[in-house]
Design a protein around this motif. Sequence first.
Motif, PDB file in Angstrom:
ATOM      1  N   LEU A 142       0.872  -1.186   0.000  1.00 28.93           N
ATOM      2  CA  LEU A 142       0.000   0.000   0.000  1.00 28.93           C
ATOM      3  C   LEU A 142       0.905   1.231   0.000  1.00 28.93           C
ATOM      4  N   LEU A 143       0.678   2.123  -0.950  1.00 30.06           N
ATOM      5  CA  LEU A 143       1.500   3.334  -1.011  1.00 30.06           C
ATOM      6  C   LEU A 143       0.594   4.557  -1.033  1.00 30.06           C
ATOM      7  N   ALA A 144       0.777   5.379  -0.037  1.00 28.19           N
ATOM      8  CA  ALA A 144      -0.032   6.603   0.044  1.00 28.19           C
ATOM      9  C   ALA A 144       0.899   7.784   0.263  1.00 28.19           C
ATOM     10  N   VAL A 145       0.607   8.864  -0.430  1.00 27.38           N
ATOM     11  CA  VAL A 145       1.348  10.105  -0.198  1.00 27.38           C
ATOM     12  C   VAL A 145       0.332  11.143   0.239  1.00 27.38           C
ATOM     13  N   MET A 146       0.658  11.832   1.322  1.00 31.71           N
ATOM     14  CA  MET A 146      -0.294  12.818   1.837  1.00 31.71           C
ATOM     15  C   MET A 146       0.453  14.052   2.331  1.00 31.71           C
ATOM     16  N   ASP A 147      -0.291  15.123   2.511  1.00 34.22           N
ATOM     17  CA  ASP A 147       0.345  16.300   3.104  1.00 34.22           C
ATOM     18  C   ASP A 147       0.113  16.259   4.611  1.00 34.22           C
ATOM     19  N   ARG A 148       0.581  17.307   5.280  1.00 33.62           N
ATOM     20  CA  ARG A 148       0.522  17.271   6.746  1.00 33.62           C
ATOM     21  C   ARG A 148      -0.901  17.296   7.294  1.00 33.62           C
ATOM     22  N   SER A 149      -1.846  17.770   6.474  1.00 37.13           N
ATOM     23  CA  SER A 149      -3.240  17.788   6.937  1.00 37.13           C
ATOM     24  C   SER A 149      -3.892  16.419   6.780  1.00 37.13           C
ATOM     25  N   GLY A 150      -3.190  15.507   6.095  1.00 41.49           N
ATOM     26  CA  GLY A 150      -3.737  14.161   5.880  1.00 41.49           C
ATOM     27  C   GLY A 150      -4.403  14.014   4.529  1.00 41.49           C
ATOM     28  N   THR A 151      -4.459  15.095   3.762  1.00 40.05           N
ATOM     29  CA  THR A 151      -5.060  15.022   2.427  1.00 40.05           C
ATOM     30  C   THR A 151      -4.215  14.109   1.544  1.00 40.05           C
ATOM     31  N   VAL A 152      -4.874  13.153   0.908  1.00 40.72           N
ATOM     32  CA  VAL A 152      -4.152  12.132   0.148  1.00 40.72           C
ATOM     33  C   VAL A 152      -3.868  12.631  -1.268  1.00 40.72           C
ATOM     34  N   HIS A 153      -2.628  12.414  -1.716  1.00 44.62           N
ATOM     35  CA  HIS A 153      -2.238  12.831  -3.074  1.00 44.62           C
ATOM     36  C   HIS A 153      -1.908  11.637  -3.965  1.00 44.62           C
ATOM     37  N   VAL A 154      -1.494  10.547  -3.362  1.00 42.45           N
ATOM     38  CA  VAL A 154      -1.237   9.315  -4.130  1.00 42.45           C
ATOM     39  C   VAL A 154      -1.864   8.155  -3.377  1.00 42.45           C
ATOM     40  N   TRP A 155      -2.521   7.289  -4.127  1.00 43.52           N
ATOM     41  CA  TRP A 155      -3.203   6.125  -3.527  1.00 43.52           C
ATOM     42  C   TRP A 155      -3.102   5.021  -4.570  1.00 43.52           C
ATOM     43  N   ASN A 156      -2.176   4.090  -4.394  1.00 42.71           N
ATOM     44  CA  ASN A 156      -1.909   3.138  -5.483  1.00 42.71           C
ATOM     45  C   ASN A 156      -2.919   1.975  -5.511  1.00 42.71           C
ATOM     46  N   LYS A 157      -2.715   1.078  -6.481  1.00 46.68           N
ATOM     47  CA  LYS A 157      -3.686  -0.016  -6.675  1.00 46.68           C
ATOM     48  C   LYS A 157      -3.737  -0.941  -5.467  1.00 46.68           C
ATOM     49  N   ALA A 158      -2.544  -1.197  -4.872  1.00 43.21           N
ATOM     50  CA  ALA A 158      -2.518  -2.071  -3.688  1.00 43.21           C
ATOM     51  C   ALA A 158      -3.311  -1.426  -2.551  1.00 43.21           C
ATOM     52  N   ALA A 159      -3.227  -0.102  -2.470  1.00 40.66           N
ATOM     53  CA  ALA A 159      -3.993   0.617  -1.444  1.00 40.66           C
ATOM     54  C   ALA A 159      -5.492   0.423  -1.696  1.00 40.66           C
ATOM     55  N   GLU A 160      -5.864   0.475  -2.977  1.00 36.32           N
ATOM     56  CA  GLU A 160      -7.275   0.260  -3.335  1.00 36.32           C
ATOM     57  C   GLU A 160      -7.704  -1.159  -2.953  1.00 36.32           C
ATOM     58  N   MET A 161      -6.839  -2.125  -3.310  1.00 32.81           N
ATOM     59  CA  MET A 161      -7.189  -3.528  -3.073  1.00 32.81           C
ATOM     60  C   MET A 161      -7.273  -3.853  -1.586  1.00 32.81           C
ATOM     61  N   ILE A 162      -6.293  -3.380  -0.823  1.00 33.48           N
ATOM     62  CA  ILE A 162      -6.258  -3.710   0.610  1.00 33.48           C
ATOM     63  C   ILE A 162      -7.398  -3.012   1.351  1.00 33.48           C
ATOM     64  N   SER A 163      -7.584  -1.704   1.053  1.00 34.54           N
ATOM     65  CA  SER A 163      -8.576  -0.933   1.808  1.00 34.54           C
ATOM     66  C   SER A 163      -9.987  -1.079   1.248  1.00 34.54           C
ATOM     67  N   GLY A 164     -10.054  -1.368  -0.046  1.00 35.46           N
ATOM     68  CA  GLY A 164     -11.371  -1.430  -0.694  1.00 35.46           C
ATOM     69  C   GLY A 164     -11.829  -0.076  -1.206  1.00 35.46           C
ATOM     70  N   TYR A 165     -11.065   0.992  -0.914  1.00 38.31           N
ATOM     71  CA  TYR A 165     -11.461   2.331  -1.355  1.00 38.31           C
ATOM     72  C   TYR A 165     -10.716   2.717  -2.631  1.00 38.31           C
ATOM     73  N   PRO A 166     -11.436   3.005  -3.738  1.00 34.11           N
ATOM     74  CA  PRO A 166     -10.759   3.381  -4.977  1.00 34.11           C
ATOM     75  C   PRO A 166     -10.098   4.750  -4.858  1.00 34.11           C
ATOM     76  N   ALA A 167      -9.041   4.938  -5.660  1.00 33.15           N
ATOM     77  CA  ALA A 167      -8.274   6.182  -5.613  1.00 33.15           C
ATOM     78  C   ALA A 167      -9.190   7.401  -5.809  1.00 33.15           C
ATOM     79  N   GLY A 168     -10.193   7.245  -6.692  1.00 35.28           N
ATOM     80  CA  GLY A 168     -11.109   8.351  -6.977  1.00 35.28           C
ATOM     81  C   GLY A 168     -11.858   8.845  -5.749  1.00 35.28           C
ATOM     82  N   ASP A 169     -12.075   7.946  -4.791  1.00 36.34           N
ATOM     83  CA  ASP A 169     -12.803   8.331  -3.565  1.00 36.34           C
ATOM     84  C   ASP A 169     -11.874   8.862  -2.486  1.00 36.34           C
ATOM     85  N   VAL A 170     -10.576   8.757  -2.753  1.00 35.40           N
ATOM     86  CA  VAL A 170      -9.615   9.047  -1.682  1.00 35.40           C
ATOM     87  C   VAL A 170      -8.758  10.281  -1.987  1.00 35.40           C
TER      88      VAL A 170
END
Lengths: 349, 185
Positions: free
Chosen positions: A157-185
């Motif tokens: 799972l690879l996520a990139v976020m800023d200090r406020s927690g806003t997500v800027h990168v959400w890879n496919k493994a992140a989608e698969m593990i969490s169930g949340y698609p990048a478009g929603d995140v």
Amino acid sequence: MTESPFSREDAEDDLCRFKEGIIENAYVMIVVMEQDGTVRIWNRAAEAITGYRADEVLNGKEVWKKIYPDPAYRRTITTRIKDILARNSYFENLETEVCTRNGEYRTIAWNTRNFETKRGIRAIAVGRDVTELKRAHDAIEELNEFREAIIDNANVLLAVMDRSGTVHVWNKAAEMISGYPAGDVIGRKDVWQRLYPDPAYRKEVTAQIHERIGDKGSFASYETIITTRDGSRRIISWNSREISYRGGFRIIAVGTDITDQKDAELALVSYITEAAMRLKNPIEIIRDNLLDICSLMKSNQIGTDDVLALLGIQAQNASRILENLAELQSGIATKSRAIPESYRQFLMK
Amino acid sequence: MSDYFSTDDLEQKKIFLVLTSAGKVRERNIEIVKEIAADGYKSVIITTNFPYSVLKKLYQQNGVDIEGVYFIDAVTGTAANPEPSHDARVRYVNSPANLTDMAIAVTETLKQIQGKKVCILFDSVSTMMIYLSSANISKFVHFVVNKLRLMDISGIFIAVEKGLDPHLLTQLTTFVDQIVDLSEE
């Protein structure tokens, strides 16, 4: 009044030479042509880039067939130019692939403008060789695609976020593990509330992350339990680092799903505990009973029939322990997916 | 003679868990039965370790009046089919794993000696580990304890101190009134 040693004709002649000098020595291709494509000016840069000398090109239009040897491509270019010129009297940065004399292709970005002369309308075309620039751009694009492919296809799972927690990168493994698609995140920060729905636990995780990031700017192997979209719980081991990015900060979080590994560990601990209870301790009981039988025999407290009965019971106990062992092995083999197939078959025997 | 339980304890129908060292289970069994008999109680021995025939002999050798001792033998049947006994004080159960038959035998035996001062001795919880999971042992002990409380009967469970997993031991301690730790003796 004394007459100037330079006449008006001289001045015009100088200006003309000056203009010619600029055209000739420019670092970009400068081509002047008539509306039918007949070339009237072909500067040194045009010669250097295409390999065709001015004396071969001037007053003819054959050069276009040479630099665009593929008829289909030539037609496409011609059509495109006509379309543009139908709307405007100029075009900007039209890129074409020019074939040079030695067969090499160069990318030229053209800017043209029409102008009127005594002999009719002519077009001046300024061509900038952007081959190297385009190659560099393509290389960067390729690198970006490669990087995105790596990010997307990483099995972590690879996520990139800023200090406020806003997500800027959400890879496919992140989608698969969490169930949340990048478009929603991406562009939002509410995914963390969904992954950690219990406010107390979320607060604890947030505090831990801030503390660890604050201390060293990074942390490794921090385990949290996330709640996925389908409500199941997964154990994630996080490695995270804060980096400077365009005057701000970004936190790169890499999460490995260790749920199966933890299950396997739990299964192993269960196996060892159950094995101790149902194998080790019963074997100790049999050993103690056998010692007790010996003691009773030595002191003549029991006869042969009693000894036989007691030994028969211990043999029965031993058989039962073997059954328990087979049951345990089968249970472990069925429960844990982490066991290699060859071991599984051995355990199931 | 050992004095593990006071007369008051038995009068109050207390239930005990006796923890002993591995090599002393039989010895403790005999001492406890002697003490129960000395207090004027009849014993019901649920044995999953030593068969009735051997226990009877050992009790007799140690001066226990076996007229007051009843047996539920769950071990003889595991090794061989027991000879039909003419002794009304013994009931056989084919395996310690057969909890249903064991429960029936307990109920019938207690009915048989209803109205008398009775103490049940379960020997041993540790041996049950060979035949049952911790969860099932816990359920069975819970059933027996409830039965004893309903019938107002005292009971003693023997276990090897290091022969139970901590979770089961914790559960058993909540079922009984008192732990008698003889593991160091």
